[in-house]
Design an enzyme around this catalytic site. Structure first.
Site, PDB file in Angstrom:
ATOM      1  N   HIS A  46      34.424 -39.400 -45.066  1.00 53.11           N
ATOM      2  CA  HIS A  46      33.998 -38.626 -43.834  1.00 53.11           C
ATOM      3  C   HIS A  46      32.612 -38.312 -43.826  1.00 53.11           C
ATOM      4  O   HIS A  46      31.954 -37.501 -42.978  1.00 53.11           O
ATOM      5  CB  HIS A  46      35.002 -37.588 -43.546  1.00 53.11           C
ATOM      6  N   SER A 143      41.202 -50.485 -44.014  1.00 53.21           N
ATOM      7  CA  SER A 143      40.203 -51.285 -42.844  1.00 53.21           C
ATOM      8  C   SER A 143      40.502 -52.503 -42.356  1.00 53.21           C
ATOM      9  O   SER A 143      39.699 -53.417 -42.339  1.00 53.21           O
ATOM     10  CB  SER A 143      38.662 -51.355 -43.378  1.00 53.21           C
ATOM     11  N   SER A 144      42.084 -52.649 -42.110  1.00 52.76           N
ATOM     12  CA  SER A 144      42.500 -53.773 -41.312  1.00 52.76           C
ATOM     13  C   SER A 144      41.470 -53.970 -40.137  1.00 52.76           C
ATOM     14  O   SER A 144      41.276 -55.209 -39.886  1.00 52.76           O
ATOM     15  CB  SER A 144      43.902 -53.809 -41.085  1.00 52.76           C
ATOM     16  N   ASP A 198      33.435 -48.635 -42.822  1.00 52.03           N
ATOM     17  CA  ASP A 198      34.346 -49.666 -42.946  1.00 52.03           C
ATOM     18  C   ASP A 198      33.821 -50.991 -42.709  1.00 52.03           C
ATOM     19  O   ASP A 198      33.951 -51.964 -43.425  1.00 52.03           O
ATOM     20  CB  ASP A 198      35.787 -49.645 -41.922  1.00 52.03           C
TER      21      ASP A 198
HETATM   22  C1  GLA Z   1      37.882 -44.397 -40.948  1.00 54.55           C
HETATM   23  C2  GLA Z   1      36.438 -44.484 -40.343  1.00 54.55           C
HETATM   24  C3  GLA Z   1      35.355 -44.434 -41.044  1.00 54.55           C
HETATM   25  C4  GLA Z   1      35.083 -43.108 -42.114  1.00 54.55           C
HETATM   26  C5  GLA Z   1      36.371 -43.134 -42.786  1.00 54.55           C
HETATM   27  C6  GLA Z   1      36.544 -41.899 -43.663  1.00 54.55           C
HETATM   28  O1  GLA Z   1      37.929 -45.360 -42.277  1.00 54.55           O
HETATM   29  O2  GLA Z   1      36.528 -45.755 -39.717  1.00 54.55           O
HETATM   30  O3  GLA Z   1      34.104 -44.678 -40.562  1.00 54.55           O
HETATM   31  O4  GLA Z   1      35.019 -42.283 -41.453  1.00 54.55           O
HETATM   32  O5  GLA Z   1      37.700 -43.034 -41.783  1.00 54.55           O
HETATM   33  O6  GLA Z   1      35.719 -41.776 -44.727  1.00 54.55           O
END
Ligand code: GLA
Length: 421
Positions: A46, A143-144, A198
């Protein structure tokens, strides 16, 4: 075919292609595949949308497209996961985006989003037919969606006949420009006001490396993360929360509010310093300690977490650069505590998994991964503790959560790729 050139999901999509697209149209290019990886984030959660620092690594799980370039502007897709077809046209994009999006299933909206954002940037594109596959677990925090977006960009470049290239020198777009295009696509496709983490991690992946990224300047450098004797276990809670994106957007807004209040508090004391405060990244731990008691409690917690998390990124980088991966473990435990207690994006099931990990000897550290409210934990584990952790999770997680966890072991891996058959 040199099967070693392709990750497994690309091979399986290649096999499927002639089965799905068997209408014998005349294609403008050879059969091939393009792909892009999912990611873990070692630390720096975050912090991205606070202009801060992150330390992700791409992993050996990818989204993959297998197909052929067409002579016209049509894109036809088949999802192996959803066993579903989708089709759109490049004609009139980005103006026709909204109208075309409405008719597409969710997974295809990410693909249309990237294609549309590329056309917005004036990138010349060709139509293509492709089977879409992958082995990044969906919605788990690995991060799919970013892997699908970056794989889309890679596929567009692959099927462009050389008119659109991605790379660091003389290319149409640098990897970070691709990441930014894909981030925009994520915003329009999902409504999540996500940061760049991501997509950047997917674009920048390198085997055996993590990447330290400054989410303001987009400068990055590689940090050694090949860890003999230590494994990266990803454990999925099997919890997916529909409301995760509203919780996420709310955190983002709270960070913006905290920044504004801190800016206004610093202004009378030091207008020059206040002028530098554009995001929480600009508040030092010392400044924060001085002003924090004047913030409403919720904002104090949120900002306190972010400021400490940026520090943790640098602590982890220093440890890894010294070759001391063991020292990263405690940083992960502290990161989780902050996400749970101050940022409040964890959930019972994530906390249970971290708690179980804590009770197993040889687990160096663990924490929730990604946006939160469900998804997985990342665990740094001495190899001899892999089995004990697996057993402990299998024994205690169902008992304490009423669910089954899914356990996986990943490696820091390379970024997007492509190959012809
Ligand atoms: C998700 C968001 C990212 C990032 C994370 C937390 O994966 O897509 O941009 O903010 O949460 O680190």
């Amino acid at each position: 075919m040199d099967t070693k050139a392709f990750p497994t999901p690309a091979l399986s999509a290649l096999e499927k292609f002639p089965v799905v697209f068997n209408d014998q149209i005349s294609y403008a290019g050879p059969l091939g595949a393009a792909w892009a990886p999912g990611r873990v984030n070692i630390i720096g959660e975050h912090t991205d949308y606070n202009d801060g620092f992150v330390l992700p690594a791409a992993v050996d799980r990818v989204a993959a497209f297998a197909g052929r370039m067409r002579a016209d502007q049509t894109v036809r897709l088949w999802s192996q996961y959803f066993e579903e077809a989708a089709q759109f046209s490049l004609a009139g994009l980005p103006e026709t985006f909204d109208a075309q999006r409405a008719d597409l299933p969710g997974w295809a909206r990410y693909i249309l989003g990237v294609v549309s954002e590329l056309t917005r940037d004036g990138i010349p594109l060709h139509g293509f037919d492709a089977v879409v596959g992958g082995d990044v677990p969906l919605g788990s925090g690995m991060s799919s969606s970013a892997s699908l977006e970056v794989a889309t960009a890679q596929t567009c470049s692959f099927f462009s006949n050389g008119t659109f290239s991605i790379g660091n020198t003389d290319a149409t777009l640098t990897p970070m420009q691709v990441a930014a295009v894909c981030q925009r696509a994520e915003h329009v496709a999902s409504g999540l006001r996500s940061g760049i983490l991501d997509q950047a991690a997917s674009c920048l992946g390198r085997p055996g490396k993590a990447v330290l990224l400054d989410c303001r300047s987009y400068e990055y450098r590689y940090i050694p993360f090949d860890t003999p004797g230590i494994s990266l276990m990803v454990i999925d809670t099997n919890v997916r929360r529909e409301l995760a994106s509203s919780g996420y957007n709310e955190r983002r807004q709270q960070c913006e509010e905290a920044t504004k209040l801190l800016h206004d508090m610093i202004t009378p004391d030091d207008p020059d310093a206040a002028a530098q405060v554009k995001a929480l990244r600009d508040i030092s731990p010392t400044q924060f300690a001085h002003y924090k008691d004047r913030l409403p409690e919720i904002l104090r917690k949120r900002a306190g977490y972010i400021i400490a998390e940026n520090e943790r990124v640098f602590q982890a980088v220093a440890a890894l650069e010294k070759g001391d991966i063991e020292a990263v473990g405690p940083i992960l435990w502290r990161g989780h505590a902050g996400l749970r207690d101050e940022y409040q994006v964890s959930c019972l099931e994530l906390d249970i998994l971290v708690d179980i990990a804590h009770s197993v000897d040889g687990v160096l550290g663990a924490r929730m991964l990604g946006g939160g409210f469900g998804g997985c934990t990342i665990n740094l584990v001495r190899n001899e503790a892999i089995e004990p952790l697996r057993l402990a999770v299998e024994r205690y997680y169902p008992e304490r959560s009423g669910r089954q966890a899914i356990i996986d072991i990943c490696r820091a891996a390379g970024g997007p790729g492509q190959a012809v058959v």
